[in-house]
Scaffold this motif. Structure first.
Motif, PDB file in Angstrom:
ATOM      1  N   MET A 147      -7.721   4.752  -4.107  1.00 23.93           N
ATOM      2  CA  MET A 147      -8.411   6.011  -3.874  1.00 23.93           C
ATOM      3  C   MET A 147      -7.617   7.156  -4.489  1.00 23.93           C
ATOM      4  N   VAL A 148      -8.322   8.077  -5.171  1.00 26.32           N
ATOM      5  CA  VAL A 148      -7.694   9.301  -5.656  1.00 26.32           C
ATOM      6  C   VAL A 148      -7.536  10.240  -4.471  1.00 26.32           C
ATOM      7  N   MET A 149      -6.336  10.757  -4.275  1.00 18.98           N
ATOM      8  CA  MET A 149      -6.088  11.685  -3.174  1.00 18.98           C
ATOM      9  C   MET A 149      -6.129  13.139  -3.650  1.00 18.98           C
ATOM     10  N   VAL A 150      -5.591  13.403  -4.853  1.00 20.91           N
ATOM     11  CA  VAL A 150      -5.487  14.767  -5.363  1.00 20.91           C
ATOM     12  C   VAL A 150      -5.663  14.762  -6.881  1.00 20.91           C
ATOM     13  N   ASN A 151      -6.318  15.795  -7.401  1.00 22.79           N
ATOM     14  CA  ASN A 151      -6.405  16.078  -8.842  1.00 22.79           C
ATOM     15  C   ASN A 151      -7.262  15.095  -9.624  1.00 22.79           C
ATOM     16  N   ASP A 152      -8.360  14.653  -9.067  1.00 19.31           N
ATOM     17  CA  ASP A 152      -9.242  13.737  -9.785  1.00 19.31           C
ATOM     18  C   ASP A 152      -9.683  14.340 -11.119  1.00 19.31           C
ATOM     19  N   GLU A 153      -9.792  13.496 -12.122  1.00 19.85           N
ATOM     20  CA  GLU A 153     -10.225  13.858 -13.477  1.00 19.85           C
ATOM     21  C   GLU A 153      -9.323  14.899 -14.120  1.00 19.85           C
ATOM     22  N   THR A 154      -8.011  14.741 -13.905  1.00 23.08           N
ATOM     23  CA  THR A 154      -6.995  15.531 -14.591  1.00 23.08           C
ATOM     24  C   THR A 154      -6.010  14.557 -15.228  1.00 23.08           C
ATOM     25  N   SER A 155      -4.923  15.073 -15.791  1.00 23.68           N
ATOM     26  CA  SER A 155      -3.896  14.195 -16.351  1.00 23.68           C
ATOM     27  C   SER A 155      -2.744  13.996 -15.374  1.00 23.68           C
ATOM     28  N   ASP A 156      -2.952  14.350 -14.108  1.00 17.49           N
ATOM     29  CA  ASP A 156      -1.886  14.321 -13.112  1.00 17.49           C
ATOM     30  C   ASP A 156      -2.474  13.960 -11.746  1.00 17.49           C
ATOM     31  N   LEU A 157      -2.588  12.666 -11.450  1.00 16.52           N
ATOM     32  CA  LEU A 157      -3.220  12.196 -10.212  1.00 16.52           C
ATOM     33  C   LEU A 157      -2.196  11.867  -9.139  1.00 16.52           C
ATOM     34  N   LEU A 214      10.216   3.520  -4.573  1.00 12.15           N
ATOM     35  CA  LEU A 214       9.457   2.851  -5.621  1.00 12.15           C
ATOM     36  C   LEU A 214      10.278   2.691  -6.885  1.00 12.15           C
ATOM     37  N   ASP A 215      10.207   1.509  -7.487  1.00  9.55           N
ATOM     38  CA  ASP A 215      10.741   1.285  -8.826  1.00  9.55           C
ATOM     39  C   ASP A 215       9.586   1.553  -9.787  1.00  9.55           C
ATOM     40  N   GLY A 261      -5.312   9.060 -30.265  1.00 12.94           N
ATOM     41  CA  GLY A 261      -3.883   9.280 -30.111  1.00 12.94           C
ATOM     42  C   GLY A 261      -3.248   8.184 -29.285  1.00 12.94           C
ATOM     43  N   THR A 262      -1.922   8.256 -29.187  1.00  7.60           N
ATOM     44  CA  THR A 262      -1.156   7.320 -28.382  1.00  7.60           C
ATOM     45  C   THR A 262      -0.558   8.112 -27.223  1.00  7.60           C
ATOM     46  N   PHE A 263      -0.761   7.627 -26.009  1.00  9.05           N
ATOM     47  CA  PHE A 263      -0.377   8.366 -24.819  1.00  9.05           C
ATOM     48  C   PHE A 263       0.440   7.486 -23.885  1.00  9.05           C
ATOM     49  N   MET A 264       1.481   8.062 -23.303  1.00  3.48           N
ATOM     50  CA  MET A 264       2.302   7.351 -22.334  1.00  3.48           C
ATOM     51  C   MET A 264       1.817   7.711 -20.932  1.00  3.48           C
ATOM     52  N   ILE A 265       1.581   6.686 -20.128  1.00  2.31           N
ATOM     53  CA  ILE A 265       1.159   6.858 -18.740  1.00  2.31           C
ATOM     54  C   ILE A 265       2.320   6.393 -17.859  1.00  2.31           C
ATOM     55  N   LEU A 266       2.739   7.255 -16.948  1.00  4.07           N
ATOM     56  CA  LEU A 266       3.843   6.931 -16.051  1.00  4.07           C
ATOM     57  C   LEU A 266       3.375   7.026 -14.610  1.00  4.07           C
ATOM     58  N   ALA A 267       3.926   6.167 -13.762  1.00  5.93           N
ATOM     59  CA  ALA A 267       3.675   6.237 -12.329  1.00  5.93           C
ATOM     60  C   ALA A 267       4.986   6.601 -11.661  1.00  5.93           C
ATOM     61  N   GLY A 268       4.903   7.361 -10.588  1.00  2.00           N
ATOM     62  CA  GLY A 268       6.124   7.761  -9.906  1.00  2.00           C
ATOM     63  C   GLY A 268       5.885   7.997  -8.438  1.00  2.00           C
ATOM     64  N   PRO A 269       6.978   8.121  -7.679  1.00  2.35           N
ATOM     65  CA  PRO A 269       6.849   8.377  -6.259  1.00  2.35           C
ATOM     66  C   PRO A 269       6.434   9.813  -5.990  1.00  2.35           C
ATOM     67  N   THR A 270       5.904  10.047  -4.818  1.00  2.08           N
ATOM     68  CA  THR A 270       5.585  11.392  -4.341  1.00  2.08           C
ATOM     69  C   THR A 270       6.426  11.637  -3.089  1.00  2.08           C
ATOM     70  N   GLU A 322       0.859  -1.184   0.000  1.00  2.92           N
ATOM     71  CA  GLU A 322       0.000   0.000   0.000  1.00  2.92           C
ATOM     72  C   GLU A 322       0.897   1.236   0.000  1.00  2.92           C
ATOM     73  N   ASP A 323       0.701   2.143  -0.967  1.00  3.62           N
ATOM     74  CA  ASP A 323       1.571   3.310  -1.053  1.00  3.62           C
ATOM     75  C   ASP A 323       0.879   4.447  -1.788  1.00  3.62           C
ATOM     76  N   VAL A 324       1.473   5.630  -1.677  1.00  2.32           N
ATOM     77  CA  VAL A 324       1.020   6.807  -2.403  1.00  2.32           C
ATOM     78  C   VAL A 324       1.816   6.885  -3.698  1.00  2.32           C
ATOM     79  N   VAL A 325       1.103   7.024  -4.832  1.00  4.09           N
ATOM     80  CA  VAL A 325       1.742   7.001  -6.145  1.00  4.09           C
ATOM     81  C   VAL A 325       1.207   8.166  -6.980  1.00  4.09           C
TER      82      VAL A 325
END
Length: 137
Positions: free
Chosen positions: A80-90, A125-126, A110-119, A55-58
């Motif tokens: 659960m969405v914590m911040v910025n719901d319905e944007t391109s930056d959650l 996180l890898d 279009g073709t879009f890249m989705i990335l996950a990262g640490p906060t 369980e982590d914040v991503v």
């Protein structure tokens, strides 16, 4: 542990202290599922180095120019969405099983890249796993 005995990028989980195995998360993506031509769902999964749920914040971001799809949690989805719901930056919190069910809605093909990262609140996180989604008319 003597790091000089290991070539760069060749340290395996077995080389680490057992305490670290449960403090380092790995992000993976499931296979995306189409809902409509403009909407896809996909599960983000975080596990520790033993494969146990984590369980982590991503942070989840869409990289596109011009601005692309919006992101949210799927209806009845995990996490659960914590911040910025319905944007391109959650910023999201995975559930106790380490899962977050993402819904991606594209306004245009279009073709879009989705990335996950640490906060700032994340564990280690890898996040090298990327997701590419293609939307067609």
């Amino acid at each position: 542990m003597n790091l000089q005995q290991y070539p760069p990028h060749k340290i395996a989980p077995a080389d680490l202290s057992p305490e670290l195995l449960h403090r380092f998360g790995v992000v993976t993506w499931a296979e995306p599922l189409p809902v409509t031509n403009a909407v896809k769902t996909v599960r983000l999964q975080v596990t520790d180095l033993t494969g146990a749920p984590f369980e982590d914040v991503v942070a989840i971001n869409v990289f596109s120019n011009p601005p692309g799809p919006t992101l949210t949690n799927t209806e009845l989805g995990q996490g659960m969405v914590m911040v910025n719901d319905e944007t391109s930056d959650l910023v999201v919190l995975t559930d106790s099983a380490g899962a977050f069910d993402l819904q991606v809605t594209a306004n245009e093909p279009g073709t879009f890249m989705i990335l996950a990262g640490p906060t700032g609140s994340s564990h280690m996180l890898d996040c090298s796993s990327r997701l590419t989604l293609e939307f067609v008319e």
